[in-house]
Design a protein around this motif. Structure first.
Motif, PDB file in Angstrom:
ATOM      1  N   TYR A  99      41.018  34.542  38.459  1.00 56.77           N
ATOM      2  CA  TYR A  99      40.732  35.782  39.131  1.00 56.77           C
ATOM      3  C   TYR A  99      41.482  37.012  38.438  1.00 56.77           C
ATOM      4  CZ  TYR A  99      39.171  33.193  43.020  1.00 56.77           C
ATOM      5  OH  TYR A  99      38.327  32.197  43.899  1.00 56.77           O
ATOM      6  N   LYS A 100      41.880  36.895  37.447  1.00 54.17           N
ATOM      7  CA  LYS A 100      42.428  38.157  36.468  1.00 54.17           C
ATOM      8  C   LYS A 100      41.543  38.760  35.677  1.00 54.17           C
ATOM      9  CE  LYS A 100      47.413  36.485  36.678  1.00 54.17           C
ATOM     10  NZ  LYS A 100      48.355  36.269  35.836  1.00 54.17           N
ATOM     11  N   CYS A 154      37.601  40.453  34.923  1.00 49.93           N
ATOM     12  CA  CYS A 154      36.465  40.856  35.729  1.00 49.93           C
ATOM     13  C   CYS A 154      35.179  41.104  34.877  1.00 49.93           C
ATOM     14  CB  CYS A 154      36.866  42.295  36.285  1.00 49.93           C
ATOM     15  SG  CYS A 154      38.299  42.443  37.624  1.00 49.93           S
ATOM     16  N   LYS A 198      35.575  39.401  40.269  1.00 46.09           N
ATOM     17  CA  LYS A 198      36.530  38.417  39.407  1.00 46.09           C
ATOM     18  C   LYS A 198      36.092  37.027  39.303  1.00 46.09           C
ATOM     19  CE  LYS A 198      40.547  40.999  41.640  1.00 46.09           C
ATOM     20  NZ  LYS A 198      41.447  40.984  42.398  1.00 46.09           N
TER      21      LYS A 198
END
Length: 560
Positions: free
Chosen positions: A116-117, A119, A125
């Motif tokens: 989720y870091k 994009c 994400k």
């Protein structure tokens, strides 16, 4: 015989709690799904796998919907967010996921933290799952040293030193391999990995690779060729089982000039030859030959010849190379646009490009007569009320765009008036606006000067080329100052006493050719005369000679 070897230690566990285990095995490039019921998790540490010599401390990394992302971009993005470097093993796509393996527990922990870091281009994400796993297929089934040595000897026999070409067609049935009961199936990642490893070590200058007739249905294993053999220019994948051009995206990092795909199911998935060539060139913009046929040259700009556009002004932030690329593109684009035959423009347009035209007046306004011919195609959203026209006037295909541009009045652009503003630049997109003036060269409005603003959104079309995906043209009446300064090149030097006088039309052609080529008037006149005043042919000859460096420096105007 199955491609996947089941772990003997899992077949019978007499000291464990009785369980109901159901296992489903797919082909070797897929996953093993194991369901456990009523079993307590084992408390002992993972043991050494005596069968393949590797510990069980492997981890499988899964990216849901990873199939949407290019391998290089995905790995580089993950690596840039990792606090420690890692080496992905057995990277592949399965269904809609991207998967690979790592062996180190510390690396696995770091990869979990990256979830989720990252994009994507749509600001979504990217989720990353990390789970314990057995050793990946290519590790468990790694070729033995004797098999690797035999494969290397076989490949050496198939290597042409003078041409730096490796012929691996129908490799599985090579007599040397079959005689020693060595089964090399390149669809298996362990076999492809071994083959690429030998190529990297023994044929680092490889230029041509023939993988014809190897029943390849996916190119996951071959994707490592971009790092192992980056100099490959010719790739033969004919007579395989590839069903989608999407598979080629896994090796699009190669700078291929020749590709063979005939005999694959994917060849029959296109409506016509043009769509086929366009799709393949999306992956390999430098491609010159496809299935043995010469391809028409893409609209390529020679950056080193950027002197042509020196009269242009620009508002620009970015590299000089990029600046020259845009200016050279504009020179070639308007050379074709003003030639009277705009059918040459599709070379810089993809199949699904967009084009729209707008003028600042409504049909009921007292607009200048010079703009009335543009009313019918104007897509000014402020004045356009018909919802049907809003869609119809946005040209969507290459053919519609060229037809619309061809229907507009014939023009002559004053390139010395052009101002270029580059306002967005990414790795995959370039946005810039072009402002200037032009005059119409036929009809009732012949000689009238108009001003324009043109906004281009472009993507890379190969080495030193641009592909226009969106084009918006805004036309207005020129101001008195713009009209007065337009086409200010003097006519007095067009002819000498020893030359016959030129007609008004020929003088205008010389002026236009001089403005677009950057050459002096006498050299422009000579080029046109040598080509029987055929403007298009003269432009093509000029571009060819300029690219070959055959036009002397004194032919060009000196710009202070």
């Amino acid at each position: 015989m199955r491609d996947v070897h089941k772990d003997q230690q899992l077949r019978h566990t007499p000291y464990s709690i009785r369980c109901d285990r159901r296992m489903k095995w797919h082909s070797e490039d897929e996953i093993c799904i194991t369901t456990w019921r009523n079993r307590k998790p084992p408390g002992r540490k993972m043991r050494q796998n005596t069968q393949d010599g590797y510990t069980r401390n492997w981890f499988k990394v899964t990216i849901p919907y990873g199939i949407k992302y290019d391998k290089s971009w995905l790995m580089n993005s993950i690596q840039s967010h990792c606090s420690a470097p890692f080496t992905p093993v057995d990277f592949h796509y399965i269904r809609n996921r991207a998967c690979f393996f790592v062996q180190d527990a510390t690396t696995a922990s770091v990869l979990k933290d990256v979830s989720y870091k990252i994009c994507d281009d749509e600001n979504r994400k990217i989720c990353i799952f990390v789970n314990h796993s057995t050793a990946p297929y290519s590790v468990k089934n790694k070729l033995k040293p004797g098999q690797m040595e035999m494969l290397k000897l076989t490949m050496n026999k198939r290597y042409n030193v003078s041409q730096q070409a490796l012929d691996l067609q129908n490799l599985r049935f090579d007599p040397d391999l079959m005689g020693r009961d060595i089964d090399i199936i390149l669809n298996r990642r362990n076999c492809m990995a071994a083959t690429l490893k030998i190529i990297e070590r023994n044929f680092p200058e490889l230029l041509s690779l023939n993988l014809c007739n190897n029943k390849l249905y996916q190119l996951d294993g071959l994707s490592d060729i971009i790092e192992k053999a980056p100099k490959v220019k010719t790739l033969n994948l004919s007579k395989n089982k590839l069903e989608s051009a999407w598979e080629l995206g896994k090796v699009k990092g190669l700078k291929l000039e020749e590709l063979w795909l005939e005999g694959n199911p994917l060849c029959s998935t296109f409506s016509d030859q043009s769509a086929y060539v366009s799709a393949i060139r999306d992956c390999f913009p430098k491609l010159l030959r496809l299935d043995g046929r010469e391809l028409s040259a893409p609209m390529i700009v020679d950056i080193d010849s950027s002197e042509i556009m020196k009269p242009c002004k620009e508002n620009f932030t970015g590299s000089e190379t990029l600046k020259h690329l845009v200016l050279q593109f504009l020179q070639q684009y308007y050379s074709i646009y003003d030639s009277g035959d705009r059918q040459g423009l599709p070379r810089c347009l993809p199949d699904e490009a967009c084009f729209s035209l707008a003028i600042p007046f409504d049909a009921e306004d007292s607009a200048p007569n010079s703009l009335r011919k543009y009313f019918e195609d104007s897509r000014n959203m402020k004045t356009l009320k018909d919802p049907h026209l809003k869609g119809e006037l946005l040209r969507h295909t290459k053919r519609d765009i060229v037809d619309s541009l061809s229907a507009l009045p014939k023009t002559q652009h004053d390139l010395s008036s052009i101002l270029v503003d580059m306002w967005c630049q990414t790795e995959w997109m370039l946005c810039f606006s072009v402002n200037g003036v032009f005059k119409e060269v036929e009809g009732q409005s012949q000689g009238s000067v108009l001003a324009f603003t043109r906004t281009f959104i472009a993507t890379p079309g190969g080495s030193s080329s641009l592909c226009i995906v969106n084009d918006e043209l805004f036309v207005r009446d020129a101001s008195p100052q713009e009209t007065q300064s337009a086409f200010s090149i003097p006519v007095s030097t067009l002819s000498s006493s020893s030359e016959p006088s030129l007609s008004q039309e020929q003088q205008e052609m010389v002026q236009a050719f001089s403005a677009q080529s950057g050459m002096k008037l006498e050299w422009s006149q000579k080029c046109l005369q040598d080509n029987e005043w055929n403007y298009t042919r003269a432009g093509q000859v000029f571009t060819m000679l300029q690219t070959e460096g055959k036009i002397p420096a004194e032919a060009f105007k000196q710009i202070s």
